[in-house]
Design a protein around this motif. Structure first.
Motif, PDB file in Angstrom:
ATOM      1  N   GLU A 112      52.317  49.669  17.474  1.00 48.85           N
ATOM      2  CA  GLU A 112      52.070  48.144  17.768  1.00 48.85           C
ATOM      3  C   GLU A 112      50.715  49.071  19.093  1.00 48.85           C
ATOM      4  OE1 GLU A 112      55.831  47.277  20.101  1.00 48.85           O
ATOM      5  OE2 GLU A 112      55.132  46.023  18.410  1.00 48.85           O
ATOM      6  N   GLN A 113      49.846  47.600  19.430  1.00 47.47           N
ATOM      7  CA  GLN A 113      48.938  47.728  20.304  1.00 47.47           C
ATOM      8  C   GLN A 113      49.468  46.829  21.384  1.00 47.47           C
ATOM      9  OE1 GLN A 113      45.525  47.880  19.825  1.00 47.47           O
ATOM     10  NE2 GLN A 113      46.348  47.971  21.874  1.00 47.47           N
ATOM     11  N   VAL A 114      49.563  48.118  22.405  1.00 47.93           N
ATOM     12  CA  VAL A 114      49.856  47.477  23.853  1.00 47.93           C
ATOM     13  C   VAL A 114      48.492  46.876  24.128  1.00 47.93           C
ATOM     14  CG1 VAL A 114      49.943  48.281  25.479  1.00 47.93           C
ATOM     15  CG2 VAL A 114      51.310  49.169  23.358  1.00 47.93           C
ATOM     16  N   LEU A 115      48.445  45.789  24.971  1.00 53.73           N
ATOM     17  CA  LEU A 115      47.368  45.248  26.277  1.00 53.73           C
ATOM     18  C   LEU A 115      47.666  45.019  27.838  1.00 53.73           C
ATOM     19  CD1 LEU A 115      47.214  41.183  24.250  1.00 53.73           C
ATOM     20  CD2 LEU A 115      45.626  44.126  23.954  1.00 53.73           C
ATOM     21  N   ASN A 116      47.029  45.681  28.022  1.00 56.66           N
ATOM     22  CA  ASN A 116      47.095  45.954  30.074  1.00 56.66           C
ATOM     23  C   ASN A 116      46.169  44.952  30.352  1.00 56.66           C
ATOM     24  OD1 ASN A 116      49.118  48.050  29.947  1.00 56.66           O
ATOM     25  ND2 ASN A 116      47.881  48.972  28.666  1.00 56.66           N
ATOM     26  N   TRP A 117      46.561  44.186  31.754  1.00 54.37           N
ATOM     27  CA  TRP A 117      46.466  43.498  32.353  1.00 54.37           C
ATOM     28  C   TRP A 117      46.067  43.106  33.875  1.00 54.37           C
ATOM     29  CZ3 TRP A 117      48.772  41.226  28.592  1.00 54.37           C
ATOM     30  CH2 TRP A 117      48.183  40.122  27.220  1.00 54.37           C
ATOM     31  N   LEU A 118      44.643  43.327  34.005  1.00 60.67           N
ATOM     32  CA  LEU A 118      43.918  44.600  35.780  1.00 60.67           C
ATOM     33  C   LEU A 118      43.188  43.638  36.754  1.00 60.67           C
ATOM     34  CD1 LEU A 118      43.606  47.881  34.388  1.00 60.67           C
ATOM     35  CD2 LEU A 118      45.774  47.464  35.189  1.00 60.67           C
ATOM     36  N   PRO A 119      43.670  42.467  36.926  1.00 62.93           N
ATOM     37  CA  PRO A 119      42.696  42.045  37.879  1.00 62.93           C
ATOM     38  C   PRO A 119      42.214  42.942  39.427  1.00 62.93           C
ATOM     39  CG  PRO A 119      45.124  41.657  38.464  1.00 62.93           C
ATOM     40  CD  PRO A 119      44.906  42.821  37.287  1.00 62.93           C
ATOM     41  N   ALA A 120      40.698  42.135  39.733  1.00 69.14           N
ATOM     42  CA  ALA A 120      39.851  42.053  40.342  1.00 69.14           C
ATOM     43  C   ALA A 120      38.961  41.718  41.258  1.00 69.14           C
ATOM     44  CB  ALA A 120      39.183  43.922  39.875  1.00 69.14           C
ATOM     45  N   ALA A 121      39.167  41.241  42.598  1.00 68.11           N
ATOM     46  CA  ALA A 121      38.099  40.699  43.651  1.00 68.11           C
ATOM     47  C   ALA A 121      36.948  41.661  43.623  1.00 68.11           C
ATOM     48  CB  ALA A 121      39.130  40.630  44.762  1.00 68.11           C
ATOM     49  N   LEU A 122      35.809  40.451  43.338  1.00 65.73           N
ATOM     50  CA  LEU A 122      34.599  40.686  43.235  1.00 65.73           C
ATOM     51  C   LEU A 122      33.907  40.302  44.594  1.00 65.73           C
ATOM     52  CD1 LEU A 122      31.692  41.087  41.911  1.00 65.73           C
ATOM     53  CD2 LEU A 122      31.802  38.482  42.180  1.00 65.73           C
ATOM     54  N   GLY A 123      33.746  41.722  45.525  1.00 62.46           N
ATOM     55  CA  GLY A 123      32.733  42.142  46.678  1.00 62.46           C
ATOM     56  C   GLY A 123      34.208  42.315  47.137  1.00 62.46           C
ATOM     57  N   SER A 124      35.280  42.980  46.582  1.00 62.56           N
ATOM     58  CA  SER A 124      36.404  43.349  47.729  1.00 62.56           C
ATOM     59  C   SER A 124      35.853  45.154  47.841  1.00 62.56           C
ATOM     60  CB  SER A 124      37.404  43.109  47.384  1.00 62.56           C
ATOM     61  OG  SER A 124      37.401  41.915  47.317  1.00 62.56           O
ATOM     62  N   ILE A 125      36.742  45.941  48.817  1.00 64.23           N
ATOM     63  CA  ILE A 125      36.979  47.563  48.434  1.00 64.23           C
ATOM     64  C   ILE A 125      37.478  47.448  46.667  1.00 64.23           C
ATOM     65  CG2 ILE A 125      38.280  49.216  49.339  1.00 64.23           C
ATOM     66  CD1 ILE A 125      38.648  47.779  52.242  1.00 64.23           C
ATOM     67  N   PRO A 126      37.299  48.615  46.707  1.00 62.35           N
ATOM     68  CA  PRO A 126      37.485  48.334  44.420  1.00 62.35           C
ATOM     69  C   PRO A 126      38.775  49.172  44.176  1.00 62.35           C
ATOM     70  CG  PRO A 126      35.909  50.131  45.279  1.00 62.35           C
ATOM     71  CD  PRO A 126      36.299  48.806  46.969  1.00 62.35           C
ATOM     72  N   ASP A 149      35.568  35.555  58.697  1.00 67.65           N
ATOM     73  CA  ASP A 149      34.538  35.504  57.547  1.00 67.65           C
ATOM     74  C   ASP A 149      34.655  36.549  56.865  1.00 67.65           C
ATOM     75  OD1 ASP A 149      33.993  32.290  58.180  1.00 67.65           O
ATOM     76  OD2 ASP A 149      33.561  32.743  59.905  1.00 67.65           O
ATOM     77  N   ALA A 150      34.823  37.948  57.507  1.00 66.55           N
ATOM     78  CA  ALA A 150      34.602  38.833  56.968  1.00 66.55           C
ATOM     79  C   ALA A 150      35.552  40.068  56.493  1.00 66.55           C
ATOM     80  CB  ALA A 150      33.715  39.257  58.354  1.00 66.55           C
ATOM     81  N   TYR A 151      36.758  39.644  56.618  1.00 66.41           N
ATOM     82  CA  TYR A 151      38.426  40.304  55.514  1.00 66.41           C
ATOM     83  C   TYR A 151      38.076  40.371  54.056  1.00 66.41           C
ATOM     84  CZ  TYR A 151      39.375  35.642  53.295  1.00 66.41           C
ATOM     85  OH  TYR A 151      39.879  34.837  52.698  1.00 66.41           O
ATOM     86  N   ASN A 152      38.538  41.137  53.759  1.00 67.82           N
ATOM     87  CA  ASN A 152      38.537  42.008  52.733  1.00 67.82           C
ATOM     88  C   ASN A 152      39.586  40.835  51.339  1.00 67.82           C
ATOM     89  OD1 ASN A 152      38.141  44.008  50.563  1.00 67.82           O
ATOM     90  ND2 ASN A 152      40.225  44.460  50.493  1.00 67.82           N
ATOM     91  N   TYR A 153      39.111  40.236  50.244  1.00 64.44           N
ATOM     92  CA  TYR A 153      40.067  39.601  49.953  1.00 64.44           C
ATOM     93  C   TYR A 153      41.029  40.326  49.151  1.00 64.44           C
ATOM     94  CZ  TYR A 153      37.309  35.671  50.176  1.00 64.44           C
ATOM     95  OH  TYR A 153      36.188  34.825  50.556  1.00 64.44           O
ATOM     96  N   PRO A 154      42.032  40.552  49.237  1.00 67.19           N
ATOM     97  CA  PRO A 154      43.198  41.700  48.616  1.00 67.19           C
ATOM     98  C   PRO A 154      43.092  41.172  46.742  1.00 67.19           C
ATOM     99  CG  PRO A 154      44.036  39.870  50.398  1.00 67.19           C
ATOM    100  CD  PRO A 154      42.978  39.373  49.744  1.00 67.19           C
ATOM    101  N   ALA A 155      43.607  41.885  46.107  1.00 65.82           N
ATOM    102  CA  ALA A 155      43.195  41.689  44.632  1.00 65.82           C
ATOM    103  C   ALA A 155      44.181  40.308  44.491  1.00 65.82           C
ATOM    104  CB  ALA A 155      43.852  43.001  43.784  1.00 65.82           C
TER     105      ALA A 155
END
Lengths: 149, 260
Positions: free
Chosen positions: B62-76, B149-155
């Motif tokens: 059966e198909q497995v889906l995984n969701w992975l969120p990321a924040a644009l403009g943050s440490i990758p 004003d400069a902090y890295n957005y957490p994922a």
């Protein structure tokens, strides 16, 4: 006590980040990066356009700090940004790494206000292929629309 | 091994926090464009899910889906797991060393002390968000900062998956712990019932984090938002990404190609 005069110092702020989302497996399989490269920046509110295409047009101003980084869609395949070719009168990007890692980003300051859009070229290394991939479509840096247009 | 779909959601966190909405501030990807997913890289992704059998009729998993969120403009998310915590500690050790060096030289310059104070940065408190650890505030290049004003957005943190696809028991989503090196130990996954073809929307519940000053202290404030995507379940057979067919021998050359 009278309020203290505010220091006229520049507050640290976030750079304009340009993120390249790369599907490295699809790009390697098709030997075509253009269809598998999605560019985004953090300046959409200022008027950047072309999101999700290799021809992103980022709206920037003189003095902006720019930062380019990469988000691979497949964490088990190597992707890195190996070069940025742009008119050195506009910006001179330098490669840096996140401290304590070997994961690179590029950064530059916009040296002058931009009147005509400036195309530039990004190059990527994918997987174990030693020749860099360079998309045909070019992203650009653009200035705000001139007054009265 | 089961074939897994990764669904990556890139969030424009800055815009989302400003407008208090995810409308127009998410970009969705999956790695199944070759099977027919549409809208990859946009807000309107439709993830394709083929049936659980191969072209020759043999049973597929059966198909497995995984969701992975990321924040644009943050440490990758490609930096090592725990990077933010490790980097916070490394900055502290460096500052302590420099502070010790100042002492031995006798006269202490006020400018040096001020510089070190800035280098120390700030810890932000977590007043009760979910799945989120209080840590030193870093900027988007991995350096300590005390600027809001400069902090890295957490994922972004996924807190739930609901909607038609879940209500009709097309997917069975759940959050799992993981030794995954890329995402911070937790991820959402689901298996798919492919017996009922159709398009099924679902809602992703997401928590973003904003650094705000409260009573003179920096605290992480959580902001809960939702966004939508959909699955398209079809009856076509699953295809092997290498051969275009079912399971079997991969098209590898019997001997390595001679070095050129």
């Amino acid at each position: 006590m009278p309020p203290r005069a505010r220091q006229p110092q520049r507050r640290p702020a976030r750079p304009v980040t340009i993120t390249a989302v790369v599907d490295p497996v699809a790009a390697l399989a098709s030997e075509n990066l253009d269809d598998n490269l999605y560019l985004y920046d953090t300046n959409r509110a200022a008027g950047s356009t072309g999101f999700g295409t290799p021809g992103l047009r980022s709206l920037v101003r003189k003095g902006d700090t720019l930062l380019w980084n990469v988000l691979p869609l497949e964490c088990e395949t190597y992707v890195s940004l190996t070069g940025i070719e742009i008119d050195p009168q506009i910006a001179e990007p330098v490669r840096k790494v996140y401290p304590g890692t070997d994961i690179a980003f590029w950064t530059a300051e916009v040296k002058q206000d931009i009147t005509e859009p400036v195309p530039y070229r990004l190059s990527f290394l994918l997987g174990t292929v030693s020749t860099p991939f360079t998309p045909t479509a070019r992203p650009t840096l653009a200035g705000p629309a001139p007054e009265g247009r | 091994m089961a074939q897994q779909h990764g669904i990556i959601v890139l969030f424009d966190v800055e815009n989302a926090l400003r407008t208090r909405s995810l409308d127009g501030n998410t970009y969705w990807f999956d790695n199944m464009k070759f099977l027919g997913s549409t809208g990859v890289g946009t807000e309107h992704l439709e993830t394709i899910v083929p049936g659980t059998y191969f072209l020759d009729g043999s049973q597929a998993t059966e198909q497995v889906l995984n969701w992975l969120p990321a924040a644009l403009g943050s440490i990758p998310p490609t930096v090592p797991r725990n990077y933010l915590a490790e980097q916070g500690r490394a900055e502290e050790r460096r500052t302590l060393d420099e502070l010790a060096a100042l002492n031995t030289e006798g006269g202490v310059n006020e400018a040096d002390v001020k510089r070190l104070q800035e280098q120390v940065g700030t810890y932000a408190e977590d007043p009760g968000g979910r799945g989120f650890t209080a840590a030193k505030v870093l900027d988007v290049t991995g350096k300590a900062t005390s600027s809001s004003d400069a902090y890295n957005y957490p994922a972004p943190v996924i807190t739930d998956i609901t909607g038609q696809a879940v209500a009709e028991k097309i997917i069975y989503p759940a959050q799992y712990g993981s030794p995954d090196m890329v995402y911070d130990g937790w991820y959402w996954a689901a298996t798919v019932d492919t017996s009922r073809p159709g398009v099924y929307p679902y809602t992703l519940h997401v928590q973003l984090h904003e650094l705000v000053k409260r009573n003179g202290e920096l605290v992480w404030e959580s902001v809960d938002l939702t966004c939508e995507s959909s699955l398209k379940i079809i009856t076509d057979p699953k295809r092997n990404g290498f051969t275009g067919a079912g399971l079997g021998v991969l098209p590898l050359p019997p001997v390595p190609a001679p070095a050129g």
